[in-house]
Scaffold this motif. Structure first.
Motif, PDB file in Angstrom:
ATOM      1  N   TYR A  69       0.860  -1.182   0.000  1.00 48.55           N
ATOM      2  CA  TYR A  69       0.000   0.000   0.000  1.00 48.55           C
ATOM      3  C   TYR A  69       0.895   1.230   0.000  1.00 48.55           C
ATOM      4  O   TYR A  69       2.001   1.185   0.496  1.00 48.55           O
ATOM      5  CB  TYR A  69      -0.872   0.040   1.277  1.00 48.55           C
ATOM      6  CG  TYR A  69      -2.185  -0.683   1.137  1.00 48.55           C
ATOM      7  CD1 TYR A  69      -2.265  -1.879   0.443  1.00 48.55           C
ATOM      8  CD2 TYR A  69      -3.335  -0.184   1.708  1.00 48.55           C
ATOM      9  CE1 TYR A  69      -3.463  -2.546   0.326  1.00 48.55           C
ATOM     10  CE2 TYR A  69      -4.537  -0.852   1.604  1.00 48.55           C
ATOM     11  CZ  TYR A  69      -4.594  -2.029   0.913  1.00 48.55           C
ATOM     12  OH  TYR A  69      -5.784  -2.688   0.803  1.00 48.55           O
ATOM     13  N   ASP A 102      -6.126  -9.729   0.786  1.00 47.07           N
ATOM     14  CA  ASP A 102      -7.038  -8.970  -0.078  1.00 47.07           C
ATOM     15  C   ASP A 102      -6.806  -9.413  -1.525  1.00 47.07           C
ATOM     16  O   ASP A 102      -7.403 -10.387  -1.987  1.00 47.07           O
ATOM     17  CB  ASP A 102      -6.758  -7.481   0.143  1.00 47.07           C
ATOM     18  CG  ASP A 102      -7.626  -6.567  -0.702  1.00 47.07           C
ATOM     19  OD1 ASP A 102      -8.680  -7.014  -1.184  1.00 47.07           O
ATOM     20  OD2 ASP A 102      -7.250  -5.383  -0.879  1.00 47.07           O
ATOM     21  N   THR A 103      -5.898  -8.756  -2.256  1.00 44.99           N
ATOM     22  CA  THR A 103      -5.604  -9.190  -3.627  1.00 44.99           C
ATOM     23  C   THR A 103      -4.913 -10.559  -3.625  1.00 44.99           C
ATOM     24  O   THR A 103      -5.012 -11.304  -4.595  1.00 44.99           O
ATOM     25  CB  THR A 103      -4.673  -8.195  -4.362  1.00 44.99           C
ATOM     26  OG1 THR A 103      -3.399  -8.184  -3.713  1.00 44.99           O
ATOM     27  CG2 THR A 103      -5.252  -6.800  -4.381  1.00 44.99           C
ATOM     28  N   GLY A 104      -4.199 -10.842  -2.535  1.00 50.17           N
ATOM     29  CA  GLY A 104      -3.437 -12.104  -2.435  1.00 50.17           C
ATOM     30  C   GLY A 104      -1.995 -11.931  -2.869  1.00 50.17           C
ATOM     31  O   GLY A 104      -1.176 -12.838  -2.680  1.00 50.17           O
ATOM     32  N   THR A 106       0.513 -10.153  -1.710  1.00 47.29           N
ATOM     33  CA  THR A 106       1.547 -10.178  -0.661  1.00 47.29           C
ATOM     34  C   THR A 106       1.905 -11.614  -0.269  1.00 47.29           C
ATOM     35  O   THR A 106       3.066 -12.009  -0.352  1.00 47.29           O
ATOM     36  CB  THR A 106       1.076  -9.386   0.588  1.00 47.29           C
ATOM     37  OG1 THR A 106       0.708  -8.078   0.172  1.00 47.29           O
ATOM     38  CG2 THR A 106       2.174  -9.320   1.637  1.00 47.29           C
ATOM     39  N   LYS A 130     -10.543 -11.375   2.519  1.00 44.75           N
ATOM     40  CA  LYS A 130     -11.458 -10.564   1.712  1.00 44.75           C
ATOM     41  C   LYS A 130     -11.415 -11.126   0.289  1.00 44.75           C
ATOM     42  O   LYS A 130     -10.783 -10.560  -0.595  1.00 44.75           O
ATOM     43  CB  LYS A 130     -10.975  -9.112   1.762  1.00 44.75           C
ATOM     44  CG  LYS A 130     -11.990  -8.107   1.368  1.00 44.75           C
ATOM     45  CD  LYS A 130     -11.736  -6.691   1.922  1.00 44.75           C
ATOM     46  CE  LYS A 130     -10.451  -6.056   1.537  1.00 44.75           C
ATOM     47  NZ  LYS A 130     -10.366  -4.610   1.844  1.00 44.75           N
ATOM     48  N   VAL A 152     -11.263  -1.876   6.008  1.00 49.87           N
ATOM     49  CA  VAL A 152     -11.363  -2.002   7.457  1.00 49.87           C
ATOM     50  C   VAL A 152     -10.064  -1.558   8.144  1.00 49.87           C
ATOM     51  O   VAL A 152      -8.987  -1.583   7.543  1.00 49.87           O
ATOM     52  CB  VAL A 152     -11.703  -3.459   7.872  1.00 49.87           C
ATOM     53  CG1 VAL A 152     -13.094  -3.844   7.411  1.00 49.87           C
ATOM     54  CG2 VAL A 152     -10.674  -4.455   7.337  1.00 49.87           C
ATOM     55  N   ASP A 158      -4.303  -0.504   9.361  1.00 55.17           N
ATOM     56  CA  ASP A 158      -4.186   0.955   9.465  1.00 55.17           C
ATOM     57  C   ASP A 158      -4.841   1.693   8.305  1.00 55.17           C
ATOM     58  O   ASP A 158      -5.136   1.113   7.258  1.00 55.17           O
ATOM     59  CB  ASP A 158      -2.709   1.353   9.486  1.00 55.17           C
ATOM     60  CG  ASP A 158      -2.069   1.240   8.088  1.00 55.17           C
ATOM     61  OD1 ASP A 158      -2.200   0.171   7.467  1.00 55.17           O
ATOM     62  OD2 ASP A 158      -1.482   2.235   7.625  1.00 55.17           O
TER      63      ASP A 158
HETATM   64  P1  5GP Z   1      -2.886  -8.012  -0.564  1.00 51.94           P
HETATM   65  O1  5GP Z   1      -1.466  -8.132  -1.013  1.00 51.94           O
HETATM   66  O2  5GP Z   1      -3.536  -9.309  -0.217  1.00 51.94           O
HETATM   67  O3  5GP Z   1      -3.706  -7.192  -1.505  1.00 51.94           O
HETATM   68  O4  5GP Z   1      -2.898  -7.105   0.701  1.00 51.94           O
HETATM   69  C1  5GP Z   1      -2.377  -7.415   1.891  1.00 51.94           C
HETATM   70  C2  5GP Z   1      -2.147  -6.138   2.654  1.00 51.94           C
HETATM   71  O5  5GP Z   1      -2.997  -5.073   2.177  1.00 51.94           O
HETATM   72  C3  5GP Z   1      -2.521  -6.319   4.093  1.00 51.94           C
HETATM   73  O6  5GP Z   1      -1.446  -6.771   4.847  1.00 51.94           O
HETATM   74  C4  5GP Z   1      -2.952  -4.931   4.500  1.00 51.94           C
HETATM   75  O7  5GP Z   1      -1.829  -4.196   4.897  1.00 51.94           O
HETATM   76  C5  5GP Z   1      -3.495  -4.313   3.238  1.00 51.94           C
HETATM   77  N1  5GP Z   1      -4.983  -4.331   3.184  1.00 51.94           N
HETATM   78  C6  5GP Z   1      -5.784  -5.069   2.382  1.00 51.94           C
HETATM   79  N2  5GP Z   1      -7.083  -4.823   2.629  1.00 51.94           N
HETATM   80  C7  5GP Z   1      -7.104  -3.894   3.626  1.00 51.94           C
HETATM   81  C8  5GP Z   1      -8.158  -3.247   4.355  1.00 51.94           C
HETATM   82  O8  5GP Z   1      -9.371  -3.446   4.174  1.00 51.94           O
HETATM   83  N3  5GP Z   1      -7.755  -2.362   5.320  1.00 51.94           N
HETATM   84  C9  5GP Z   1      -6.452  -2.091   5.582  1.00 51.94           C
HETATM   85  N4  5GP Z   1      -6.200  -1.208   6.548  1.00 51.94           N
HETATM   86  N5  5GP Z   1      -5.447  -2.693   4.926  1.00 51.94           N
HETATM   87  C10 5GP Z   1      -5.771  -3.590   3.966  1.00 51.94           C
END
Ligand code: 5GP
Length: 179
Positions: A69, A102-104, A106, A130, A152, A158
């Protein structure tokens, strides 16, 4: 409830019950394996702390800091390692501890990296899933609770580094980030 929160999605009591359940499951699945729990900073801190108290077998913990992020509410999908592990994962059974998938991107990236470094196995435990946000094919091995497509905060999550210390997971009021 905090003034910037619209709705509590996962209460303190629910989080406690989730950690108890996941801790039991992990204790059974990793008996005699001395697993290495790898927390992804900073979001994992409250969950890691609550979860490992409920794990009843010997484990080791280590941390990595990754970012996907850039301070907003959308994941960039571009995963960068900001702080790496201090010990080898060679022949270790690893459990990635994440606040939310979320996206997966990470956990997919970190899983591949750990396997590339010689880990015997890599599984993922996440407090929140999610699935509606998924951009890569991935199903976490251990899921605390599945949530809808909302942004969230709390219990490690955060918005611009704030709200991580809330004891529950809540939906942030859009007025906080839509100016
Ligand atoms: P991914 O790589 O799966 O998209 O995202 C993982 C990271 O995105 C999480 O560790 C978190 O830091 C951030 N993230 C994803 N969805 C949310 C959300 O709804 N709220 C917050 N605060 N962070 C999120």
């Amino acid at each position: 409830m905090h003034q910037d929160i619209d709705e509590v999605l996962v209460s303190e009591a629910q989080i406690e019950a989730i950690c108890l359940k996941l801790g039991k499951q992990l204790s059974e699945d990793y008996k005699d394996k001395n697993p290495l729990f790898i927390g992804l900073l900073n979001g994992c801190v409250p969950f890691m702390s609550a979860l490992i108290k409920r794990v009843e077998i010997p484990i080791e913990i280590q941390f990595m800091a990754v970012s996907s992020y850039h301070g907003g509410i959308e994941s960039s999908g571009d995963v960068k390692i900001k702080y790496d592990l201090e010990r080898s994962v060679m022949n270790r059974d690893c459990v990635i501890v994440e606040d939310i998938v979320d996206t997966g991107a990470t956990v997919k990236t970190i899983t591949s990296l750990l396997l590339h470094r010689g880990a015997r196995s890599v599984k993922v435990v996440t407090l929140l899933d999610k699935p509606s946000g998924r951009k890569v094919e991935l199903i976490p091995d251990y899921i605390g609770i599945t949530i809808p497509k909302r942004f969230v905060v709390g219990f490690g999550l955060d918005y611009n580094e704030f709200y991580r210390n809330l004891p529950y997971v809540g939906v942030l009021k859009p007025s906080v980030y839509i100016k």
